[in-house]
Motif scaffolding. Structure first.
Motif, short mmCIF file in Angstrom:
data_model
loop_
_atom_site.label_atom_id
_atom_site.label_comp_id
_atom_site.label_asym_id
_atom_site.label_seq_id
_atom_site.Cartn_x
_atom_site.Cartn_y
_atom_site.Cartn_z
N LYS A 21 0.95 4.20 -2.98
CA LYS A 21 0.69 5.59 -2.72
C LYS A 21 1.95 6.50 -3.05
O LYS A 21 1.71 7.32 -3.93
N LYS A 74 0.75 -1.07 -0.05
CA LYS A 74 -0.11 -0.04 0.06
C LYS A 74 0.64 1.31 -0.03
O LYS A 74 0.60 2.12 -0.74
N ASP A 75 1.95 1.35 0.95
CA ASP A 75 2.88 2.40 0.67
C ASP A 75 3.46 2.64 -0.51
O ASP A 75 3.78 3.60 -0.89
#
Length: 516
Positions: free
Chosen positions: A408, A404-405
């Motif tokens: 992003k 997810k990081d």
């Protein structure tokens, strides 16, 4: 159409071992691999062995169109984790049972080598008979000798140093060429010509010259830098002689310098000047910023090189985390010199470094913009942004991959840098590579499933490994010469931004590589 020169053709009646050297990627990639080319030439020096190339997506050999299933041995050269899928595709399409336990006496012996097979054999351990741990040219002759005597009696191969046999789950120690004077240097390489892009090699119309192997700079994310220590260099006079012999056998006049750290090569300027004196053009895939001089850049420019590839990796603070503490002044001096010499520039950057936050990514974008505007045109500067992939046998092997990081941060960079020449690697592709790199033997089931239906993102995320620093790791039986104590110390040091100096210029820091 493709035309090849310097391939090996032999009379099958005079052959005791018929070996297929398989590359699970396209021709362009296979024939750009120096290791693959070395093995092809070296194995064929055996009068009673005929080694033919089998290159994905084909299942028949290039030299004689022999189907894969009729070879005595099939040896896979695996350079990239994503090629695991193609290994199984090649076996399946050849009509060879995928699982080792399902094969019969008449099926080929299946071996695999390369950096991925060396670092962590476990994901393919149900499908491969023997893994070569280390540099293949060191081990392959012994494997051929064993096959000539014992065929597929795997227990006999346990006597060879540098092989891992999943059936016995034995401890294996990496084998490397200690002195480059003993290494195999190609003097009659395969030369190919074609109008099709897939058959244009990366180093097209160029002689690959193996100046060195290994690197001990200690970049904490770099698996190759830990597997193949210490750095070993070929004498520059010998390299010039090899280049001249290659030219006689190929008619080519362009040299590509190959090594894990070409610009760290002690006699680089002597080598370049010596090659120039003999009338060669010179190029190199990449250079370490720390060791680039203006004279080196000028020499490369004069020899015809048009693009310089550099890897600053990140902003100043995060370079300390990965043990790549290059001074800002040095980076910008090298870039300015390259611009003044009218080089095009390609730069590699990483995201997902431990301790990195969004403020760091914002700073990274400004950093890349500053570099782009140093050139006469921002289009002459290309950026490649890739997620850090924790790898076995490195200080990052216990670190997670935060999908997810990464996703992003990638979206932010694409949006912020849309006017610039930036290519970002897919976060999902990075996730898959991480799982294939650091997974256990259960990952084989996902690879096998992909033959019929691509695994979903959910399935991949459920397979993410999680390791604590004291856990027994899947690759614990593979000894690459780096002791775990040292890797744990490095893992702690990265959190405090502490640097471990380059042992070539500083003192030994007892990683273990030179004790073996």
């Amino acid at each position: 159409m493709i035309y090849e020169k310097n391939i090996f053709q032999k009379n099958i009646k005079n052959i005791n071992i018929h070996m297929g050297l398989a590359y699970p990627n396209i021709y362009r990639t296979a024939m750009s691999s120096l290791g693959y080319n070395i093995l092809y030439n070296q194995i064929n020096e055996h009068e009673d062995v005929w080694c033919e190339r089998i290159i994905f997506p084909n299942n028949n050999s290039i030299e004689s169109n022999t189907p894969s299933k009729y070879f005595d041995i099939i040896g896979f050269s695996i350079q990239f984790e994503e090629d695991y899928f193609n290994v199984l595709k090649m076996l399946q399409n050849a009509g060879i049972p995928l699982k080792r336990k399902d094969r019969k006496k008449e099926d080929p012996l299946i071996i695999a080598g390369g950096p991925c097979a060396t670092s962590n054999p476990m994901p393919l351990s149900d499908y491969i008979d023997i893994f070569v741990i280390g540099e293949g040219e060191f081990v392959i002759n012994e494997i051929l000798e064993k096959y000539s005597k014992y065929n597929k009696d795997l227990e006999k191969y346990l006597e060879i140093s540098g092989v891992y046999i999943p059936e016995y789950d034995n401890k294996a120690k990496i084998q490397i060429i200690e002195d480059m004077a003993d290494a195999y240097h190609i003097t009659k390489p395969v030369i190919s010509k074609s109008d099709e892009d897939n058959y244009q090699t990366v180093f097209n119309n160029s002689i690959m010259l193996n100046v060195s192997r290994g690197c001990a700079r200690g970049c904490r994310f770099c698996m190759a830098g830990y597997l193949y220590r210490p750095m070993r260099q070929t004498d520059y006079k010998k390299l010039i002689d090899i280049a001249i012999e290659n030219r006689k056998n190929t008619g080519l006049n362009k040299i590509t310098l190959i090594g894990a750290a070409v610009s760290d090569y002690a006699d680089l300027e002597k080598l370049i000047k010596g090659l120039e004196k003999e009338g060669f053009q010179i190029s190199t895939p990449s250079l370490r910023i720390e060791s680039i001089t203006l004279d080196t850049l000028k020499s490369l420019k004069e020899s015809g090189l048009k693009t310089i590839t550099l890897a600053p990796e990140s902003i100043n603070r995060l370079r300390k985390v990965i043990n790549k503490d290059i001074l800002e002044e040095k980076i910008f001096t090298v870039i300015k010199n390259a611009v003044d010499l009218d080089f095009k520039i390609k730069l590699y950057f990483l995201i997902g470094i431990p301790g990195e936050n969004m403020e760091d990514i914002e700073e990274l974008c400004q950093y890349m913009k500053k570099i782009a505007h140093m050139h006469t045109s921002i289009k002459n500067v290309k950026f490649s942004v890739n997620p850090v992939i924790p790898k076995p046998h490195t200080p990052l092997q216990w670190e997670p991959y935060d999908f997810k990081d990464i996703k992003k941060k990638t979206r932010y960079i694409k949006r912020e840098m849309k006017k610039y020449n930036v290519k970002c690697e897919s976060p999902k592709k990075g996730l898959i590579q991480y799982i294939l790199s650091c997974g256990n033997r259960n990952i084989g089931a996902i690879i096998e499933k992909s033959l019929t239906k691509p695994p979903t993102l959910k399935e991949w995320r459920e397979a993410i490994p999680k390791y604590d620093i004291d856990d027994a790791l899947p690759w614990c039986n593979i000894d690459v010469g780096i002791n775990e104590r040292f890797l744990k110390i490095e893992n702690k040091r990265l959190r405090n931004l502490k640097q471990t100096p380059w042992c070539e210029t500083d003192s030994c820091y007892n990683c273990g590589a030179c004790e073996n």
